[in-house]
Write an enzyme that holds these catalytic residues in place. Structure first.
Site, PDB file in Angstrom:
ATOM      1  N   HIS A  53       1.004  -1.138  -0.027  1.00 19.34           N
ATOM      2  CA  HIS A  53       0.008  -0.121  -0.170  1.00 19.34           C
ATOM      3  C   HIS A  53       0.818   1.308   0.163  1.00 19.34           C
ATOM      4  O   HIS A  53       2.044   1.239   0.434  1.00 19.34           O
ATOM      5  CB  HIS A  53      -0.954   0.095   1.227  1.00 19.34           C
ATOM      6  CG  HIS A  53      -1.754  -1.198   1.320  1.00 19.34           C
ATOM      7  ND1 HIS A  53      -3.030  -0.893   2.188  1.00 19.34           N
ATOM      8  CD2 HIS A  53      -2.061  -2.098   0.522  1.00 19.34           C
ATOM      9  CE1 HIS A  53      -3.773  -1.868   1.914  1.00 19.34           C
ATOM     10  NE2 HIS A  53      -3.291  -2.764   1.093  1.00 19.34           N
ATOM     11  N   GLU A  55       0.920   4.052   1.763  1.00 12.93           N
ATOM     12  CA  GLU A  55       1.429   4.323   3.162  1.00 12.93           C
ATOM     13  C   GLU A  55       2.598   3.367   3.694  1.00 12.93           C
ATOM     14  O   GLU A  55       3.598   4.007   4.053  1.00 12.93           O
ATOM     15  CB  GLU A  55       0.554   4.082   4.083  1.00 12.93           C
ATOM     16  CG  GLU A  55      -0.638   4.933   4.030  1.00 12.93           C
ATOM     17  CD  GLU A  55      -1.912   4.172   3.161  1.00 12.93           C
ATOM     18  OE1 GLU A  55      -1.499   3.427   2.158  1.00 12.93           O
ATOM     19  OE2 GLU A  55      -3.205   4.043   3.860  1.00 12.93           O
ATOM     20  N   CYS A  83      -6.302   1.898   5.786  1.00 15.94           N
ATOM     21  CA  CYS A  83      -7.137   0.432   6.158  1.00 15.94           C
ATOM     22  C   CYS A  83      -6.207   0.123   7.657  1.00 15.94           C
ATOM     23  O   CYS A  83      -5.137   0.818   7.922  1.00 15.94           O
ATOM     24  CB  CYS A  83      -6.502  -0.548   5.344  1.00 15.94           C
ATOM     25  SG  CYS A  83      -5.076  -1.343   5.055  1.00 15.94           S
ATOM     26  N   CYS A  86      -2.368  -0.500   7.212  1.00 21.45           N
ATOM     27  CA  CYS A  86      -1.716   0.730   7.232  1.00 21.45           C
ATOM     28  C   CYS A  86      -1.763   1.484   8.674  1.00 21.45           C
ATOM     29  O   CYS A  86      -0.699   2.076   9.084  1.00 21.45           O
ATOM     30  CB  CYS A  86      -2.242   1.441   6.254  1.00 21.45           C
ATOM     31  SG  CYS A  86      -1.697   0.666   4.667  1.00 21.45           S
TER      32      CYS A  86
END
EC number: 3.5.4.33
Length: 149
Positions: A53, A55, A83, A86
């Site tokens: 992801h 992040e 999410c 993260c």
């Protein structure tokens, strides 16, 4: 010190992710000095890595550059509410401030769903600022998914 939003850079990364066929989420990591340390868009498909992801990618790069697993005092800009995975990484990295654009009622982990930072097991809670450029981020996501259907 005057506040400067780096959400436009995160949105640029989200657009690049969409161009690669990735879900259009972008992130930018900013040092306490205001210097951009890392920027990335999602790369889960490209890297065949469910943890890639935006992040996580910028936090990995920032930690590597700093030579530490902690990024105390650093700011993170993300185009979508992180999410739960993260959010946990953001907490573990000790990010000072989290800025995110669009809310994610379905998969978010900050204001929705798991609400990672509100749990007593959470050892660090960043300051949270939401809604920066939310409409633009939402439009980018809606367009991406509409084109996939």
């Amino acid at each position: 010190m005057v506040f400067k939003s780096h959400m436009d850079l995160a949105l640029d990364q989200a657009r690049l992710a969409a161009d690669r066929g990735e879900v259009p989420v972008g992130a930018v990591l900013v040092a306490p000095s205001g210097q951009i340390v890392a920027k990335a868009g999602n790369r889960t498909r490209e890297l065949s890595d469910p943890t890639a992801h935006a992040e996580v990618l910028v936090l990995r790069e920032g930690c590597k550059a700093l030579g530490s697993e902690r990024l105390s005092g650093y700011d993170l800009y993300v185009t979508l509410e992180p999410c739960p995975m993260c959010a946990a990484v953001i907490s573990n990295a000790r990010i000072a401030r989290l800025y995110y654009a669009a809310a994610d009622p379905k998969s978010g982990g900050v204001a929705h769903g798991a609400k990672v930072f509100s749990h007593s097991q959470c050892h660090h809670r960043p300051e949270i600022y939401d809604g920066l450029s939310a409409t633009e981020a939402e439009d980018l996501l809606k367009t991406f998914f509409a084109n996939r259907r």
